[in-house]
Design a protein around this motif. Sequence first.
Motif, PDB file in Angstrom:
ATOM      1  N   ARG A  80     -12.171 -22.224 -26.614  1.00  0.00           N
ATOM      2  CA  ARG A  80     -11.102 -22.968 -26.920  1.00  0.00           C
ATOM      3  C   ARG A  80      -9.629 -22.538 -26.158  1.00  0.00           C
ATOM      4  O   ARG A  80      -9.684 -21.184 -25.939  1.00  0.00           O
ATOM      5  N   HIS A  88     -14.446 -19.991 -30.356  1.00  0.00           N
ATOM      6  CA  HIS A  88     -14.607 -20.965 -31.434  1.00  0.00           C
ATOM      7  C   HIS A  88     -15.347 -20.018 -32.631  1.00  0.00           C
ATOM      8  O   HIS A  88     -16.532 -20.041 -32.669  1.00  0.00           O
ATOM      9  N   ASP A  92     -18.205 -26.982 -36.151  1.00  0.00           N
ATOM     10  CA  ASP A  92     -17.602 -28.331 -36.217  1.00  0.00           C
ATOM     11  C   ASP A  92     -18.801 -29.568 -36.721  1.00  0.00           C
ATOM     12  O   ASP A  92     -19.683 -29.355 -35.979  1.00  0.00           O
ATOM     13  N   HIS A 181     -13.298 -34.437 -37.139  1.00  0.00           N
ATOM     14  CA  HIS A 181     -14.250 -33.499 -37.367  1.00  0.00           C
ATOM     15  C   HIS A 181     -13.649 -32.602 -38.558  1.00  0.00           C
ATOM     16  O   HIS A 181     -12.495 -32.331 -38.543  1.00  0.00           O
ATOM     17  N   HIS A 183     -13.692 -28.791 -39.231  1.00  0.00           N
ATOM     18  CA  HIS A 183     -14.100 -27.414 -38.703  1.00  0.00           C
ATOM     19  C   HIS A 183     -14.340 -26.467 -40.028  1.00  0.00           C
ATOM     20  O   HIS A 183     -13.216 -26.639 -40.910  1.00  0.00           O
TER      21      HIS A 183
END
Length: 232
Positions: A80, A88, A92, A181, A183
């Motif tokens: 990321r 990350h 997600d 989304h 996370h």
Amino acid sequence: MTQLTIYKIKSGSNIEKLSGKLYKFSYYRNVYSAALGGLVGEYEKTGQNGSKTKEYGLKAYSPVAAGFAYSEYDDFGASRSYGYKRRHLGHDMLCEVGTPIICIEEGTVECIGWNQYGGWRIGIRSNDKKRYYYYAHLRKNRPYHTDIYVGKKVSAGDVIGYAGRTGYSAKENVNNIEIPHLHWGLELVFDESQKESDNEIWIDIYAITKLLSEQKAEVRRDPLSKEFYPVK
Ligand SMILES: [Zn+2]
């Protein structure tokens, strides 16, 4: 199991005695129970007539409510770049804005509010304090369920908020995430000094998410408040 281990067991040793050397039994028990201890085990189930029975099995819930579609792939560790280059450290679940987000494991709300990476987010700590659940990018304007506040005790299966696409902004309440989304992340806390440090332990929860999909919370929408509630 090695021949030497078999020999030692036959000659009177046992797992406890061997644990410090070959098996590190207590070490693995601590690690696995820290990750999974609150997800599987004995729990009380309420029947349709209100009767309570003791059950054993999966007692945690999928973070996405029953009847709401999502798609996913294993994206743990992907790179990321917002803010600084990093990994990350979560999972997600791509879903529509407004999808009810469910409390995975019972615990206490430890933090809510804006974070420039996670947007509107919520952090819930398990009762044994070993697991910190992080849910992020919640809906603009109305991210949380109405009675969510820091210190609130929440149960597995409760509606805690709604999916959105907030985050990636130092300014509050901004939709800078392109694809809506949820996370979610799971941090293991073996020692409080490590909770917010360079030594945070976020684990790959892809397989756990698959396991949790076995149990999804049924919800209903209150037409007046437009809030979702679990059907328990
Ligand atoms: Zn993510």
